[in-house]
Design a protein around this motif. Structure first.
Motif, mmCIF file in Angstrom:
data_model
loop_
_atom_site.group_PDB
_atom_site.id
_atom_site.type_symbol
_atom_site.label_atom_id
_atom_site.label_comp_id
_atom_site.label_asym_id
_atom_site.label_seq_id
_atom_site.Cartn_x
_atom_site.Cartn_y
_atom_site.Cartn_z
ATOM 1 N N GLN A 285 10.329 17.681 -24.276
ATOM 2 C CA GLN A 285 10.943 18.764 -23.511
ATOM 3 C C GLN A 285 9.965 19.278 -22.458
ATOM 4 O O GLN A 285 8.788 19.478 -22.727
ATOM 5 C CB GLN A 285 11.328 19.912 -24.459
ATOM 6 C CG GLN A 285 11.957 21.104 -23.756
ATOM 7 C CD GLN A 285 12.290 22.227 -24.734
ATOM 8 O OE1 GLN A 285 12.349 22.011 -25.945
ATOM 9 N NE2 GLN A 285 12.509 23.420 -24.222
ATOM 10 N N HIS B 218 13.397 25.490 -31.957
ATOM 11 C CA HIS B 218 13.201 26.122 -30.656
ATOM 12 C C HIS B 218 12.750 25.148 -29.565
ATOM 13 O O HIS B 218 12.999 25.394 -28.383
ATOM 14 C CB HIS B 218 12.161 27.245 -30.774
ATOM 15 C CG HIS B 218 12.578 28.340 -31.709
ATOM 16 N ND1 HIS B 218 13.308 29.435 -31.302
ATOM 17 C CD2 HIS B 218 12.374 28.497 -33.044
ATOM 18 C CE1 HIS B 218 13.526 30.235 -32.330
ATOM 19 N NE2 HIS B 218 12.979 29.678 -33.407
ATOM 20 N N VAL B 219 12.096 24.063 -29.938
ATOM 21 C CA VAL B 219 11.595 23.107 -28.947
ATOM 22 C C VAL B 219 11.788 21.682 -29.448
ATOM 23 O O VAL B 219 11.957 21.447 -30.651
ATOM 24 C CB VAL B 219 10.097 23.348 -28.642
ATOM 25 C CG1 VAL B 219 9.885 24.660 -27.904
ATOM 26 C CG2 VAL B 219 9.272 23.305 -29.932
ATOM 27 N N VAL C 96 8.517 22.181 -20.256
ATOM 28 C CA VAL C 96 8.438 23.631 -20.441
ATOM 29 C C VAL C 96 7.515 24.248 -19.394
ATOM 30 O O VAL C 96 6.711 23.565 -18.759
ATOM 31 C CB VAL C 96 7.907 23.982 -21.850
ATOM 32 C CG1 VAL C 96 8.870 23.523 -22.919
ATOM 33 C CG2 VAL C 96 6.507 23.389 -22.065
ATOM 34 N N VAL D 296 5.659 30.653 -29.521
ATOM 35 C CA VAL D 296 6.763 29.767 -29.113
ATOM 36 C C VAL D 296 7.983 30.572 -28.704
ATOM 37 O O VAL D 296 8.648 30.287 -27.705
ATOM 38 C CB VAL D 296 7.119 28.785 -30.258
ATOM 39 C CG1 VAL D 296 8.401 28.021 -29.918
ATOM 40 C CG2 VAL D 296 5.970 27.805 -30.486
#
Length: 266
Positions: A60, A55-56, A62, A44
């Motif tokens: 989202q 972090h995510v 990506v 990640v």
């Protein structure tokens, strides 16, 4: 339209995070039908990760790198940390461009275009162009000539060109150069007029090129060229200057091309 196959190892893919677990995140691959990948917590982000959710986020968008594909077990391993900012930006733009191209296909052939027809047209275009977006963009710039070699019916080519010219926003670049034109003979004024007409192309400048010649201050004239790319723009600028210079020199005049405006005229 999404791909029905599988991504390949080392390929960059666009996805949407649809589930977050302590061991990693699941990513819905937006370019592939019914394909989902797993990004392990170690992939990640760089360094030690205490909480993946730092972090995510769910939903989202990506860009991930495909590490491995196992079709038999229906598993796709992904990495988020192996994608740098430049790759991420470039891939997202490429994906957006292909979404536009997908929309243009529907505009050209109807919203109810069936998968078989779409595939036939797309494959024919992709045999000549890197992407569908490139095909439509080139069609917008150069018209039917751009896709004349594509293995499609004339009616299909016409539909693509008409759609491209109505919907594709073509990027243009601009270059500028200057020519000094002097002819001391009694017919000097007429010679300069002939040279300027030659510089403007005498109607032979390509349709996708906008070329304008303007007076700066004797003996200097500005040549401005707008074209889809720098190579075309530069070649048209040089050709324009060469035409003007040839006319003047044929009448024993003095002519010179330069890229910057003379300081005396500033």
């Amino acid at each position: 339209m999404k791909y029905s196959g599988w991504p390949e190892a080392n390929e960059l893919v666009v996805g949407r995070i649809d589930e977050i677990e302590d061991f990693g995140v699941f990513v819905d691959l937006l370019e592939y039908e019914d394909k989902r990948g797993l990004c392990h917590i170690s992939e990640v982000a760089s360094g030690w990760i205490k909480n993946v959710r730092d972090h995510v986020n769910v939903d989202q968008r990506v860009v991930a790198k495909v590490l491995d594909v196992d079709e038999e077990s229906q598993q796709i391993d992904l990495s988020l940390k192996d994608v740098n900012d430049h790759q991420r930006t470039e891939k997202i733009q490429e994906w957006k461009n292909e979404q536009k191209a997908d929309n243009w296909m529907e505009l050209a052939f109807g919203e109810d275009i069936d998968d078989e027809t779409y595939t036939v047209v797309a494959n024919a275009l992709l045999a000549e162009f890197p992407t569908l977006y490139d095909a439509f963009e080139d069609a917008a710039i150069h018209g039917e000539e751009a896709i004349a070699d594509v293995d499609l019916d004339e009616s299909d080519i016409t539909a693509i060109v008409e759609t491209a010219r109505e919907n594709v926003s073509v990027p243009y670049v601009e270059v500028t150069g200057y020519v000094d034109l002097e002819c001391p003979s009694s017919a000097g004024v007429d010679v300069i007029k002939e040279a300027l007409q030659a510089a403007e192309g005498n109607g032979e400048v390509p349709e996708e090129v906008d070329l304008e010649v303007t007076y700066v201050g004797a003996p200097e004239y500005r040549i401005e060229v707008q074209a889809p790319d720098y190579k075309t723009a530069e070649s048209q600028l040089e050709a324009s200057a060469d035409r003007a210079i040839a006319v003047v020199r044929d009448h024993d005049g003095v002519a010179e091309f330069h890229r910057e405006r003379r300081e005396d005229d500033e």
